[in-house]
Design an enzyme around this catalytic site. Structure first.
Site, PDB file in Angstrom:
ATOM      1  N   CYS A  46       0.830  -1.201   0.000  1.00 43.06           N
ATOM      2  CA  CYS A  46       0.000   0.000   0.000  1.00 43.06           C
ATOM      3  C   CYS A  46       0.862   1.247   0.000  1.00 43.06           C
ATOM      4  O   CYS A  46       2.029   1.216   0.358  1.00 43.06           O
ATOM      5  CB  CYS A  46      -0.844   0.072   1.284  1.00 43.06           C
ATOM      6  SG  CYS A  46      -2.206  -1.068   1.310  1.00 43.06           S
ATOM      7  N   CYS A  50      -2.940   5.014   2.492  1.00 43.95           N
ATOM      8  CA  CYS A  50      -4.052   4.097   2.206  1.00 43.95           C
ATOM      9  C   CYS A  50      -5.128   4.178   3.293  1.00 43.95           C
ATOM     10  O   CYS A  50      -4.835   4.151   4.484  1.00 43.95           O
ATOM     11  CB  CYS A  50      -3.550   2.655   2.121  1.00 43.95           C
ATOM     12  SG  CYS A  50      -4.882   1.501   1.718  1.00 43.95           S
ATOM     13  N   CYS A  77      -2.359  -2.904  -3.686  1.00 51.56           N
ATOM     14  CA  CYS A  77      -3.663  -2.788  -3.031  1.00 51.56           C
ATOM     15  C   CYS A  77      -4.661  -2.167  -3.998  1.00 51.56           C
ATOM     16  O   CYS A  77      -4.332  -1.252  -4.746  1.00 51.56           O
ATOM     17  CB  CYS A  77      -3.517  -1.913  -1.787  1.00 51.56           C
ATOM     18  SG  CYS A  77      -5.055  -1.300  -1.114  1.00 51.56           S
ATOM     19  N   CYS A  80      -5.787   1.791  -2.566  1.00 49.94           N
ATOM     20  CA  CYS A  80      -4.945   2.988  -2.706  1.00 49.94           C
ATOM     21  C   CYS A  80      -4.135   2.979  -4.003  1.00 49.94           C
ATOM     22  O   CYS A  80      -3.477   3.954  -4.329  1.00 49.94           O
ATOM     23  CB  CYS A  80      -4.030   3.150  -1.497  1.00 49.94           C
ATOM     24  SG  CYS A  80      -2.848   1.807  -1.310  1.00 49.94           S
TER      25      CYS A  80
HETATM   26 ZN   LIG Z   1      -3.880   0.232   0.189  1.00 50.38          ZN
END
Ligand SMILES: [Zn+2]
Length: 359
Positions: A46, A50, A77, A80
């Site tokens: 991330c 995030c 991810c 994000c």
């Molecule tokens: Zn994330």
């Protein structure tokens, strides 16, 4: 360029890891782009900001780049999207895409920020940091670039104006006068349709070529070889109509010569230049340096409010077509060395010396 890249082999120190963890817990968007956090239990990585729930510290590994995380088998991810360009560069890129598509002349910063989900001040800062321009200046530059491309492609001025979203022809005249130093009618590739008269005079620094349109001075070159100076002018304005003549601008030539001798300006010389908004800002700033004094590239960058733009400032100095009038000879290197000068270092030295003795 490669020197500023983080060396991937360099391990992350415990101190850095502690900083990264603090930024992670704070979901600090300013940390985006400086590292990613990878979660061992989920194999997902991330960006620091995030919005997802924070993982346990013991499950987290930090990487400086997403590439390293991916090499270790982590996947980006989906919330994000750390694999998409972020930070100021990403923001400006998305803004430029919007501006390039828009024919709406009145596209406001507020609208732009809203569409991008950023605050106006963040957007303004990102623009300055990445492009060296304010959003409005960049929008204008993009529009003019498209306008010029259409003109070069042979469109009529009216069509080009219409397609670039200019409200009226008078406005584009106004703006291109301020930004290009050329009217659209004369702005064709390389100054086609532009009438440039030049004259070569003798000075203590050798020959001085001064070229001008009826609106202002477009070139001031220094050298020993007249034919070389004329050839350079031809390269700078390959499609202009160039002729030896000084009808109507003897006064400007006299003023240039007096400044070559280090004398103070008697009046403001009008300029007729092709330049980007950034070049224009740098050149204006150079005109503020007092005679006989010097500034470093870094000082000029700082006074423009862009301390990181040192190299861009150096480039703008090197491409200055009107030496003396835009006194790029007053800019020196950080260590006090004179650095380069398009017309030779000894001329730079001599110019500064004569300005000092005439002060
Ligand atoms: Zn994330």
């Amino acid at each position: 360029m490669t020197r500023t890249r983080t060396n991937p082999a360099q391990p992350i120190t415990p101190g850095a890891a502690a900083r990264y963890w603090r930024a992670t817990r704070a979901r600090d968007p300013r940390a985006d782009g400086t590292f990613v956090l990878a979660v061992r239990s989920t194999h997902i990585y991330c960006r620091p900001s995030c919005p997802a729930r924070r993982p346990l510290r013991r499950n987290v590994t930090f990487f400086r780049t997403r590439e390293e995380a991916e090499r270790q088998g982590y996947r980006p991810c989906l919330r994000c999207r750390p694999n998409e360009i972020s930070g100021p560069v990403g923001l400006v890129q998305r803004a430029v895409d919007l501006l390039a598509q828009s024919t709406d002349e009145s596209l406001r910063l507020r609208q732009l920020a809203q569409t991008l989900g950023a605050t106006q001040s963040t957007l303004r800062r990102a623009f300055l940091q990445v492009t060296g321009l304010k959003p409005r200046e960049l929008a204008e530059a993009l529009r003019l670039k498209r306008f010029k491309a259409l003109m070069r492609a042979g469109k009529s001025i009216t069509d080009a104006l219409y397609e670039t979203g200019y409200g009226s022809s008078s406005r584009v005249y106004e703006r291109s006068n301020a930004q290009l130093g050329m009217t659209p009618a004369t702005y064709r590739k390389g100054g086609l349709g532009m009438k440039l008269g030049y004259t070569i005079a003798k000075s203590p620094l050798g020959k001085v070529l001064v070229a001008a349109t009826e609106r202002g001075v477009s070139a001031v070159y220094l050298g020993d070889d007249e034919s070389k100076l004329v050839a350079e002018l031809g390269e700078e304005y390959p499609r202009a109509e160039i002729a030896a003549a000084s009808n109507g601008f003897e006064r400007w030539v006299k003023e240039v010569l007096s400044r070559v001798e280090g004398q103070p300006p008697h009046f403001e010389l009008p300029l007729d230049l092709q330049a980007t908004a950034f070049q224009r800002r740098v050149w204006k700033e150079l005109q503020r340096i007092p005679r006989g004094r010097t500034r470093t590239y870094a000082q000029v960058a700082r006074s423009l409010g862009q301390p990181k733009a040192v190299r861009a400032v150096a480039r703008a100095c090197a491409t200055n077509p009107v030496s003396i009038v835009v006194p790029c000879h007053r800019v020196i290197r950080e260590d006090g060395a004179l650095a380069g000068y398009r017309w030779g270092l000894s001329r730079k030295e001599q110019l500064l010396a004569s300005e000092r003795s005439a002060t």
